[in-house]
Design an enzyme around this catalytic site. Sequence first.
Site, PDB file in Angstrom:
ATOM      1  N   ARG A 124       1.334  -5.518   2.328  1.00  0.00           N
ATOM      2  CA  ARG A 124       0.743  -5.063   3.599  1.00  0.00           C
ATOM      3  C   ARG A 124      -0.291  -6.088   4.045  1.00  0.00           C
ATOM      4  NH1 ARG A 124      -4.168  -3.873   1.595  1.00  0.00           N
ATOM      5  NH2 ARG A 124      -4.328  -2.842  -0.438  1.00  0.00           N
TER       6      ARG A 124
ATOM      7  N   GLU B 274      -1.648 -11.743  -5.472  1.00  0.00           N
ATOM      8  CA  GLU B 274      -2.937 -11.831  -6.149  1.00  0.00           C
ATOM      9  C   GLU B 274      -2.762 -12.472  -7.531  1.00  0.00           C
ATOM     10  OE1 GLU B 274      -5.189  -8.273  -6.139  1.00  0.00           O
ATOM     11  OE2 GLU B 274      -4.962  -7.945  -3.989  1.00  0.00           O
TER      12      GLU B 274
ATOM     13  N   LYS C 235       3.386  -2.338 -11.534  1.00  0.00           N
ATOM     14  CA  LYS C 235       2.911  -3.628 -12.026  1.00  0.00           C
ATOM     15  C   LYS C 235       3.789  -4.213 -13.126  1.00  0.00           C
ATOM     16  CE  LYS C 235      -2.043  -3.205 -10.987  1.00  0.00           C
ATOM     17  NZ  LYS C 235      -2.069  -1.945 -10.273  1.00  0.00           N
TER      18      LYS C 235
ATOM     19  N   GLY D  68      -7.549   0.142  -7.746  1.00  0.00           N
ATOM     20  CA  GLY D  68      -8.945   0.509  -7.621  1.00  0.00           C
ATOM     21  C   GLY D  68      -9.680   0.654  -8.936  1.00  0.00           C
TER      22      GLY D  68
END
Length: 646
Positions: A296, A274, A116, A164
């Site tokens: 993906r 995102e 990130k 997650g």
Amino acid sequence: MFERILIANRGEIACRIMRTARAMGVEVVAVYSDADRDAAHVALADRAVWIGGAAPAESYLRGEALIAAALEAGAEAIHPGYGFLSENPDFVEAVAAAGLVFIGPSARAIRAMGLKDAAKVLMEQAGVPVVPGYHGANQDPEHLAGAAEAIGYPVLIKAVAGGGGKGMRLVEQPEHFVDALESAQGEARTAFGNAAVLIEKYIQKPRHIEVQVFGDGSRAVHLFERDCSLQRRHQKVIEEAPAPGMTEAMRAAMGQAAVRAAEAIGYSGAGTVEFIVDGSDGLRADRFWFMEMNTRLQVEHPVTEAITGVDLVEWQLRVAAGEGLPAQQEDLTINGHAFEARIYAEDVPKGFLPATGRLSHLEFPALARADSGVRAGDEISPWYDPMIAKVITHGPTRAVALRRLSAALEGTEVAGTVTNLGFLGALARHAGFAGGQVDTGLIARDIETLVVVPEAGPQHVALAALAGLGLLEGAPSDAGFVLWAPLEREVRLIHGGAEIVVRVATQGAAAHDLQVADVRVEARHLGGSWRLDGQPAPAVAVDGHRITVFARYGLVFDLVDPLAREGAAGGDATLIEAPMPGLVKAVYATPGQAVVKGDRLAVLEAMKMEHSLLAARDGVVAEVLVAAGDQVSAGAALVRLEEEGV
């Protein structure tokens, strides 16, 4: 176009890819583990190859086995689906080295977005807005604390290799920063083998809006946005497209930023950029920031397909086979609105505990698209994600699409395991959500009203009693008469932990009167179907002594065997049992130890999660029946307490 491809995945996404490939005339090869020998994706494929044991590390994460299977089957390309090795650049390189095509982006593109902090630096260079924060290499606690002060509280600590929600902590006051940092780093080290973190400004009313992109390695287009703000513990629950409240100016700005991001790394195939959006003052073109890129196909891709009319898997196959972009930006338009809800086998009242079980019945309504990797009769395995299906609805407006989603959830029939259908239905009916008041904190704020367990009414109880007696179908025309008098009998059911007594007076094969507490229910078979007090009866599934009435998202009853009533009532607080099959990770109890209700006695690993097993009452440990490392089945006794009063 390829003649044959191998799908390096399982379940819902494997079935989804196969349907498009077969429609294009492309043969498909499935792979399967020991746990998936009879799975739906295996049955759907032209050929299937065994790749190892049930654990993902022994099968679906073995890149060398997947490549060997593709070569053995004569496949020309490998589609990774999502999860497992879909974003592993080493696997992508190994596929290419074997002379096969990877249906997805290059290893270089995946690496560019893999961490990130590095991805954010790259995006800044490409002119993509990023959240104010610190993404540097200096991980000294004092330096990070200073960065947090400079950014301004509240801040979010995030693992650079995270996902997650792991390795993520919200810090609202400076005095809490050090403890939160240590906690986040410890969790990140355990989960990802990398303790490094970044610090970001925390957005007060955040919305999670992502843009679907598609590239051919040099150019890219966007297929508009999806709103994924309805989340629980950073996991998406219901997704929609387009985003409610989106303006044309902001859509254009976000789309252009997403295309710049994709083209900056030479992206090929389907991907998602995102963004975190500040929704405190409506949607504004200067209040969105890059969060991460998923290199993906996304779980929620069907809502984009619904509003654009594009089959993204078809595009993936065509571009991977050497074609250019199938459409230009000006060719793409939005038609209507779409929602997707993820149905899981999980016990919502018990804290969304993942569940297992054999699906004795599974049926979806015709008004919705249902992407599933399981069928009636299949097992929900403890080895993999417990998703049963994705239900997708489309309509000309958001209101129509949402009403269709609500109806589709009510019409979905699942028996054999607990599900989150009631929770999803409550969300679909949530007034704020219906009004477009969407942000990532909605579920947490209203969790108590969203997890209310539906209660069975007298008609539902009566229907379950009739089903338990086998009276709903197949009764002879003269059934129910003894010496010209109605046959009366008693049925006992267990529902919600309570025993219910039902008295049934059979007037004939097509007529029964039932007494449920102080309510009388008339059941009549008229015009080919059963009616209860004049209203159409819902569908019912019977599996042994278990009866599921498909009303209020599935009401489960257990028929009490008179010879085993004591066992049917359930609930022995002396034994601590495994709620599902799994691996015993730790045991904290020792014989002779005094415990109080709520003490943690053991930890079970199942469904990719750890579950603490707690003492159901105060007592003394009499016996420990397992050890760390043991594999146990559902219902296995783990710890026994001494009998009360001993």
